[in-house]
Design a protein around this motif. Structure first.
Motif, PDB file in Angstrom:
ATOM      1  N   ASP A  92       3.266  -3.288   2.646  1.00 35.57           N
ATOM      2  CA  ASP A  92       3.260  -2.547   3.910  1.00 35.57           C
ATOM      3  C   ASP A  92       1.857  -2.102   4.281  1.00 35.57           C
ATOM      4  OD1 ASP A  92       5.881  -2.651   4.781  1.00 35.57           O
ATOM      5  OD2 ASP A  92       6.470  -0.830   3.729  1.00 35.57           O
ATOM      6  N   ASP A  93       1.192  -1.433   3.355  1.00 34.45           N
ATOM      7  CA  ASP A  93      -0.155  -0.944   3.620  1.00 34.45           C
ATOM      8  C   ASP A  93      -1.124  -2.096   3.830  1.00 34.45           C
ATOM      9  OD1 ASP A  93       0.763   1.644   3.345  1.00 34.45           O
ATOM     10  OD2 ASP A  93       0.105   1.828   1.258  1.00 34.45           O
ATOM     11  N   ASP A  96      -0.625  -3.830   7.200  1.00 33.01           N
ATOM     12  CA  ASP A  96      -1.162  -2.987   8.270  1.00 33.01           C
ATOM     13  C   ASP A  96      -2.682  -3.052   8.290  1.00 33.01           C
ATOM     14  OD1 ASP A  96       1.313  -2.194   9.216  1.00 33.01           O
ATOM     15  OD2 ASP A  96       1.341  -0.325   8.061  1.00 33.01           O
ATOM     16  N   ASP A  97      -3.307  -2.922   7.117  1.00 32.63           N
ATOM     17  CA  ASP A  97      -4.770  -2.971   7.043  1.00 32.63           C
ATOM     18  C   ASP A  97      -5.301  -4.336   7.465  1.00 32.63           C
ATOM     19  OD1 ASP A  97      -4.716  -0.379   6.124  1.00 32.63           O
ATOM     20  OD2 ASP A  97      -5.129  -0.910   4.029  1.00 32.63           O
TER      21      ASP A  97
END
Length: 109
Positions: A92-93, A96-97
């Motif tokens: 997820d992170d 997004d990044d």
């Protein structure tokens, strides 16, 4: 556009291990990789047309909707980067990044 991409990456979020295995299989198998790219390239005109119609149905498509439709390519680059790292990092992170980085490369501020 980011909300539309969330629909595409939902399976990656629901089953990161399965998504990684599938992504690795596709990336390591030339025929699967080529077919995946062919399918995605085939979607771009339809996505661009839908975006253009949403903007102004009476106007023929311009470059803008085609560029916005290429956001799918940003997603693919992000997933390929994650796959090449053997799935290190929270998906997820990381997505997004990576998506933020990909979009920033298209439209630096």
């Amino acid at each position: 556009m980011r909300r539309a991409l969330d629909t595409v990456i939902r399976p990656h979020r629901q089953d990161p291990d399965g998504a990684l295995a599938m992504s690795q299989l596709i990336m390591q198998t030339p025929a699967l990789c080529a077919r995946s790219q062919e399918k995605q390239n085939g979607w771009r005109p339809a996505i661009a047309q839908a975006l253009a119609e949403r903007d102004d149905p009476a106007r023929p498509p311009t470059l803008g909707p085609l560029v916005r439709a290429a956001a799918v390519d940003c997603l693919n680059i992000a997933v390929n980067h994650w796959t090449a790292s053997d799935g290190h990092g929270d998906l997820d992170d990381l997505l997004d990044d990576l998506l933020d980085e990909a979009f920033a490369a298209i439209a630096p501020r």
